[in-house]
Each structure stands twice: as structure tokens, then as C-alpha cells.
Scaffold this active site. Structure first.
Site, short mmCIF file in Angstrom:
data_model
loop_
_atom_site.label_atom_id
_atom_site.label_comp_id
_atom_site.label_asym_id
_atom_site.label_seq_id
_atom_site.Cartn_x
_atom_site.Cartn_y
_atom_site.Cartn_z
N SER A 1 -26.44 14.06 -35.96
CA SER A 1 -27.83 14.38 -36.27
C SER A 1 -28.13 15.81 -35.85
CB SER A 1 -28.74 13.41 -35.51
OG SER A 1 -30.08 13.84 -35.53
N GLU B 1 -23.51 20.21 -47.92
CA GLU B 1 -24.12 21.02 -46.87
C GLU B 1 -23.94 20.41 -45.48
OE1 GLU B 1 -27.83 22.60 -49.68
OE2 GLU B 1 -28.26 21.29 -47.97
#
Length: 179
Positions: free
Chosen positions: A38, A68
Site C-alpha cells: 500500500s 504503474e
């Protein structure tokens, strides 16, 4: 949450933010899934995904996001479902992707130090249940769907207004409802 200065959020007719994500598998057997750290909590694992940009289709957004965030490219497969999060007003189109290329360095690894790791599906569910139960639901839905090798789609091809929605379960553990 990372927010790019030129990023525009898109919403559907009912005011839900449009998001897209991919369950990235090492092979078509769908037994190992790629999770990423995260951006907000680097010690926690998540399914790569993000907002759909204007004029972008959800499948294209899902492939862009995994490129990405996870630094992988692959063969975009079936739409697993559209997962609705009432609390955050998100609708996430979740696809299956079979990874064909893994980049050594990628945008988020360089810019924010994001990590990626392969997990057995059962282990990924356990890891995600702790802090991202909505993401664990993606994999639970996969397990409830068809076998990856029988050629059937888990979600029928329907126009957007008739799409399958899976509503995220409340924290109490009440099962998801499908409408």
C-alpha cells in the site's frame, strides 16, 4: 493515497467513483496472485488498482494501474465483477490478468518504494482479510466462480446498466449481496 496533480476522478451516473483493478496471476492456473504494498501503509498488501480516467475504458484502466503500481504487463482476461463500496462510494471493475512480463524497475517502485510479492491465493485472502477485506472479496468471488480452464466467464457480458454488482460486506462479516 497517491494523487497525481493532473489526475481527474470519474464518476458514474449514481455518483460512485469509477475504479478498476486486476487480480494478476503468474499463470492461467490462477493459483498465485501478485499483491503490492500500500502507498499509505507500506507494510500492508493490496490488489493493484485505481481510478478510471476520463475517456478510458475500465479494462484499459485496470491494465494501466497494474503497470504503474505492480510493474507488470499481461493478457487481460475476464471481468470478475463490479464491486461496490457504499462507505467510500466506489465501484471497482475487477479483471483477471495473466502476467506475461515483469519489469525490474517500475513507476511506483522508483517513486514511492512500492513492493510486490506473489502469494498463493489462500494466503493472499488471509493477508487481505486483516486490513483490506474488500480486496479479499475479489479472490473469494474468484473461488466461487468458474474454473479458469473451462472457458466460461464468471460474469455474463452485460451493458453497464445491467452489470453484476457485488456489494462489499459490512465489517460485521455479513455476506455480500448481489443485485
Amino acid at each position: 493515497m497517491k494523487f497525481k496533480p493532473n489526475q481527474t476522478r470519474t464518476y458514474d451516473r449514481e455518483g460512485f467513483k469509477k475504479r478498476a483493478a486486476c487480480l494478476c496471476f503468474r499463470s492461467e492456473q490462477e493459483d498465485e496472485v501478485l499483491l503490492v504494498s500500500s502507498s499509505r501503509y507500506p507494510d500492508q498488501w493490496i490488489v493493484p488498482g485505481g481510478g478510471v480516467e476520463p475517456e478510458e475504458e475500465p479494462g484499459g484502466a485496470a491494465a494501466r494501474e497494474v503497470y504503474e503500481e505492480a510493474g507488470v504487463k499481461g493478457k487481460l482476461g475476464r471481468l470478475l465483477g463490479i464491486f461496490e463500496n457504499q462507505d467510500r462510494k466506489h465501484r471497482t471493475y475487477v479483471y483477471v490478468l495473466t502476467v506475461t512480463e515483469i519489469l525490474e524497475d517500475w513507476e511506483d517502485s522508483v517513486n514511492i518504494g512500492r513492493k510486490r510479492e506473489w502469494f498463493k491465493v489462500e494466503d493472499a485472502i488471509k493477508v487481505l482479510q486483516c486490513h483490506k477485506p474488500v480486496h479479499a472479496e475479489y479472490l473469494e468471488r474468484l473461488k466461487l466462480g468458474c474454473s479458469p480452464t473451462n472457458g466460461n466467464s464468471t460474469v455474463p457480458s452485460l451493458p453497464d446498466n445491467n452489470a453484476l454488482f457485488v456489494t462489499a460486506a459490512p465489517p460485521s462479516g455479513v455476506p455480500s449481496s448481489i443485485r
